[in-house]
Motif scaffolding. Structure first.
Motif: not given
Length: 157
Positions: A63-72, A74-78
């Motif tokens: 898996y790979r995903y990205r969380h986003s907000d007004e500050h930028g 953050y990507e995660f994988n595993g």
């Protein structure tokens, strides 16, 4: 009713263990972890959007995903090492902002009867410093918010 997150991280160990009960059958709780469209609705704290770029939910998948907000963002994988329907997930977890700090995560799904279930987890960090960094980053608050969102999702399944 909101069930409390019980997070335990003994001093000078590499492990964090947690439990969280849900007012939903174990099959619904498991599907909320398995199906990417459902995962996007609850994983992570409030205020973040989630984009999943890879989700191969099976043993030896990834898996790979990205969380986003007004500050930028953050990507995660595993990697999903072991997946047993309605019972168990063994996966790795890595934040792209801390490369080579890969956690090993165990998730057990327990049927409590009467349409209730328990998620029991253990995360093993590569070193105590990595574990302490996660704990000081607001991880517990993020988990609590995510599981509250999961409660809402499970009510509508």
């Amino acid at each position: 009713m909101t069930n409390a997150l019980n997070l335990n991280a003994p001093v000078d160990t590499l492990a964090m263990e947690y439990t969280r009960d849900f007012d939903a059958p174990v099959a619904a709780l498991y599907r909320a972890h398995a199906e990417p469209e459902r995962v996007k609705q609850w994983l992570g704290p409030r205020g973040l959007t989630m984009d999943i770029t890879e989700w191969n939910f099976k043993s030896h998948g990834g898996y790979r995903y990205r969380h986003s907000d007004e500050h930028g963002h953050y990507e995660f994988n595993g990697t999903f090492h072991t997946v047993r329907e309605n019972e168990f997930i063994l996966q790795t977890f890595e934040f792209d902002g801390a490369p080579d700090m890969v956690n090993l995560e165990y998730l057990w799904f327990e049927d409590l009867g009467d349409g209730r279930s328990r998620l029991r987890g253990r995360s093993i960090c590569p070193n105590v410093e990595a574990r302490d960094a996660l704990l000081s980053s607001g991880m517990e608050g993020g988990m609590t918010e995510g599981y509250e969102k999961l409660d809402d999702l499970l009510k509508n399944l």
